[in-house]
Design a protein around this motif. Structure first.
Motif, PDB file in Angstrom:
ATOM      1  N   HIS A  93       0.830  -1.208   0.000  1.00  0.00           N
ATOM      2  CA  HIS A  93       0.000   0.000   0.000  1.00  0.00           C
ATOM      3  C   HIS A  93       0.870   1.266   0.000  1.00  0.00           C
ATOM      4  O   HIS A  93       0.917   2.004   0.987  1.00  0.00           O
ATOM      5  CB  HIS A  93      -0.929  -0.002   1.214  1.00  0.00           C
ATOM      6  CG  HIS A  93      -1.636  -1.302   1.438  1.00  0.00           C
ATOM      7  ND1 HIS A  93      -2.633  -1.765   0.604  1.00  0.00           N
ATOM      8  CD2 HIS A  93      -1.466  -2.259   2.394  1.00  0.00           C
ATOM      9  CE1 HIS A  93      -3.063  -2.945   1.048  1.00  0.00           C
ATOM     10  NE2 HIS A  93      -2.366  -3.266   2.120  1.00  0.00           N
ATOM     11  N   SER A 121      -3.981   2.663   2.320  1.00  0.00           N
ATOM     12  CA  SER A 121      -4.509   1.304   2.354  1.00  0.00           C
ATOM     13  C   SER A 121      -6.028   1.308   2.296  1.00  0.00           C
ATOM     14  O   SER A 121      -6.692   2.089   2.979  1.00  0.00           O
ATOM     15  CB  SER A 121      -4.047   0.588   3.626  1.00  0.00           C
ATOM     16  OG  SER A 121      -4.625  -0.702   3.711  1.00  0.00           O
ATOM     17  N   GLY A 142      -7.461  -2.047   2.007  1.00  0.00           N
ATOM     18  CA  GLY A 142      -7.762  -3.460   2.180  1.00  0.00           C
ATOM     19  C   GLY A 142      -6.509  -4.258   2.493  1.00  0.00           C
ATOM     20  O   GLY A 142      -5.554  -3.744   3.072  1.00  0.00           O
ATOM     21  N   THR A 143      -6.519  -5.528   2.096  1.00  0.00           N
ATOM     22  CA  THR A 143      -5.423  -6.450   2.390  1.00  0.00           C
ATOM     23  C   THR A 143      -4.738  -6.879   1.098  1.00  0.00           C
ATOM     24  O   THR A 143      -5.401  -7.349   0.173  1.00  0.00           O
ATOM     25  CB  THR A 143      -5.950  -7.704   3.112  1.00  0.00           C
ATOM     26  OG1 THR A 143      -6.745  -7.306   4.233  1.00  0.00           O
ATOM     27  CG2 THR A 143      -4.808  -8.581   3.587  1.00  0.00           C
ATOM     28  N   THR A 182      -4.783  -3.731  11.131  1.00  0.00           N
ATOM     29  CA  THR A 182      -5.498  -4.993  11.330  1.00  0.00           C
ATOM     30  C   THR A 182      -4.554  -6.171  11.438  1.00  0.00           C
ATOM     31  O   THR A 182      -4.588  -6.923  12.401  1.00  0.00           O
ATOM     32  CB  THR A 182      -6.496  -5.224  10.184  1.00  0.00           C
ATOM     33  OG1 THR A 182      -7.400  -4.117  10.121  1.00  0.00           O
ATOM     34  CG2 THR A 182      -7.287  -6.504  10.409  1.00  0.00           C
ATOM     35  N   PHE A 194     -10.268  -5.327   5.258  1.00  0.00           N
ATOM     36  CA  PHE A 194      -9.184  -5.419   6.230  1.00  0.00           C
ATOM     37  C   PHE A 194      -9.355  -6.701   7.044  1.00  0.00           C
ATOM     38  O   PHE A 194     -10.210  -6.770   7.930  1.00  0.00           O
ATOM     39  CB  PHE A 194      -9.194  -4.197   7.161  1.00  0.00           C
ATOM     40  CG  PHE A 194      -8.941  -2.894   6.451  1.00  0.00           C
ATOM     41  CD1 PHE A 194      -7.657  -2.509   6.110  1.00  0.00           C
ATOM     42  CD2 PHE A 194      -9.997  -2.046   6.121  1.00  0.00           C
ATOM     43  CE1 PHE A 194      -7.414  -1.313   5.461  1.00  0.00           C
ATOM     44  CE2 PHE A 194      -9.768  -0.850   5.473  1.00  0.00           C
ATOM     45  CZ  PHE A 194      -8.468  -0.482   5.136  1.00  0.00           C
ATOM     46  N   CYS A 220       1.158 -11.079   3.839  1.00  0.00           N
ATOM     47  CA  CYS A 220       0.027 -10.180   3.606  1.00  0.00           C
ATOM     48  C   CYS A 220       0.091  -9.021   4.594  1.00  0.00           C
ATOM     49  O   CYS A 220       0.658  -9.145   5.681  1.00  0.00           O
ATOM     50  CB  CYS A 220      -1.308 -10.912   3.725  1.00  0.00           C
ATOM     51  SG  CYS A 220      -1.813 -11.309   5.412  1.00  0.00           S
ATOM     52  N   THR A 262      -2.171  -5.186   5.802  1.00  0.00           N
ATOM     53  CA  THR A 262      -3.210  -4.164   5.653  1.00  0.00           C
ATOM     54  C   THR A 262      -2.649  -2.772   5.923  1.00  0.00           C
ATOM     55  O   THR A 262      -3.339  -1.777   5.692  1.00  0.00           O
ATOM     56  CB  THR A 262      -4.364  -4.415   6.641  1.00  0.00           C
ATOM     57  OG1 THR A 262      -3.861  -4.314   7.981  1.00  0.00           O
ATOM     58  CG2 THR A 262      -4.978  -5.788   6.447  1.00  0.00           C
ATOM     59  N   GLU A 315      -8.589  -0.606  11.651  1.00  0.00           N
ATOM     60  CA  GLU A 315      -8.777  -0.216  10.261  1.00  0.00           C
ATOM     61  C   GLU A 315      -8.350   1.225  10.044  1.00  0.00           C
ATOM     62  O   GLU A 315      -7.787   1.573   9.007  1.00  0.00           O
ATOM     63  CB  GLU A 315     -10.240  -0.410   9.860  1.00  0.00           C
ATOM     64  CG  GLU A 315     -10.658  -1.873   9.797  1.00  0.00           C
ATOM     65  CD  GLU A 315     -12.053  -2.049   9.243  1.00  0.00           C
ATOM     66  OE1 GLU A 315     -12.592  -1.067   8.704  1.00  0.00           O
ATOM     67  OE2 GLU A 315     -12.600  -3.155   9.354  1.00  0.00           O
ATOM     68  N   ASP A 368      -4.828   1.454   9.462  1.00  0.00           N
ATOM     69  CA  ASP A 368      -4.367   0.992   8.161  1.00  0.00           C
ATOM     70  C   ASP A 368      -4.284   2.125   7.151  1.00  0.00           C
ATOM     71  O   ASP A 368      -3.648   1.995   6.116  1.00  0.00           O
ATOM     72  CB  ASP A 368      -5.312  -0.082   7.612  1.00  0.00           C
ATOM     73  CG  ASP A 368      -5.183  -1.379   8.373  1.00  0.00           C
ATOM     74  OD1 ASP A 368      -4.040  -1.752   8.653  1.00  0.00           O
ATOM     75  OD2 ASP A 368      -6.202  -1.995   8.684  1.00  0.00           O
TER      76      ASP A 368
END
Length: 342
Positions: free
Chosen positions: A71, A75, A77-78, A106, A126, A204, A206, A332, A335
């Motif tokens: 990101h 960000s 999302g994931t 997250t 997330f 991965c 977030t 979140e 993130d």
């Protein structure tokens, strides 16, 4: 006045090298990995069959050589990134990653997944993506491991400057994680050994502008020699004697990951556990291991219809318009792009 909320202690970094703070990362206009000059523990002699991360055009992550910038702007999302090639069956694989930036939000997870994992599944959500279903296994920066949507306590929380190692024995189906080159014990024993199942290293995140670097990776065929050194690695004194024998030096170099060289930072030395504490923790982990749901007798379902079957467990909320959206939380908010300034 209310007491401050309880926070789990975070494991110190691997070394005492300086790392950029959150404001420096946020305000940097160039390549974020260039802010870090630390090379402690990188490119250990004995690495065999090295690999790199796989870049994907539709991913919200930039892959350059061995670095991943998740990101890079903000960000939403994931993002999931996997290795460029599958980990061969019948071999023992080990790879090691350095956490370049402070971890927040997250989740940031390290682990493995089959080729059935949809890397864009949670692009706008997330979630703790690795281990959501039977197709992946993950180790979170919160110290928990996850598989089939179930999280279990495993290790200590970690963040910037730490080394995360992953050991996968594809002949036995064992998965183990390392934190700053200290083995945390076998986390799962149900990784498919079927040669027709392709398994990849995965990461991965977030968190905006989070950076992970691959610093070591090696693969060795399963032989009697490897199993012998694997047993000796549990006995440091005997292993030290073998390391003094000239004829075994080159062989031991190939199996360096069985007893990786440890370099403690001053902070970790100050908080290091004594032998008594280690014994208590070891027995606790053993009891936990006996209670774990995922054993060798369990068969991980690889049915594509069951893929992400546990995604419904993610909490939902309803917006004013009546549409279902994923639950918002402080994690979140962290993130987002400005989580570094909180």
């Amino acid at each position: 006045m209310l007491p401050p909320p309880h926070q789990d202690a975070c494991n110190p970094g691997f070394c005492d090298c300086p790392f950029p703070n959150s404001i420096e990362v946020t305000s940097h206009k160039g390549h974020i990995p260039d802010l870090v000059r630390c090379r402690c523990g990188e490119d250990v002699p004995g690495n065999v069959n090295p690999w790199k991360w796989q870049a994907a055009e539709d991913s919200d992550a930039i892959v350059t050589d061995r670095d991943i910038i998740f990101h890079p702007t903000y960000s939403q999302g994931t993002a999931i990134v996997r290795g460029e090639r599958a980990l061969k069956p019948g071999m023992v694989h080990f790879w090691e990653m350095r956490v370049i930036t402070a971890l927040a939000g997250t989740d940031v997870m390290f682990g493995i997944g089959t080729e059935s994992v949809n890397l864009g599944q949670f692009k706008f959500h997330f979630v703790s993506a690795l281990g959501t279903n039977a197709q992946s296994w993950g180790f979170s920066y919160s110290g928990k491991v996850q598989h089939c949507g179930e999280q279990l306590p495993y290790g200590q929380k970690f963040s910037q400057g730490c080394l995360i190692g992953v050991s996968l024995d594809r002949s036995r189906g064992h998965l183990e994680f390392y934190l700053n080159r200290r083995a945390l014990g076998v986390a799962y024993t149900n990784v498919p050994t079927d040669p027709d199942v392709n398994i990849y290293p995965m990461v991965c995140s977030t968190a905006a502008k989070s950076v992970i670097r691959l610093i070591n990776c090696t693969s060795q065929p399963v032989t009697l020699q490897l199993r012998s050194f694997q047993a000796l690695s549990k006995q440091p004194h005997k292993l030290a004697e073998l390391q003094q024998m000239p004829g075994l030096k080159s062989i031991l170099q190939s199996y360096w990951f069985l007893a990786p060289p440890v370099r403690y930072s001053r902070r970790s030395q100050e908080t290091d556990l004594d032998l008594g504490d280690e014994a208590v923790l070891s027995s606790s982990k053993l009891r936990l291991g006996r209670k774990q749901k995922y054993r060798e007798t369990d068969e991980a379902s690889l049915d594509e219809e069951d893929l992400y079957a546990n995604a419904h467990k993610i909490a939902l909320r309803r917006s004013d318009s009546g549409d279902e959206e994923h639950a918002s939380s402080l994690h979140e908010m962290c993130d987002e792009y400005f989580h570094y300034l909180l």
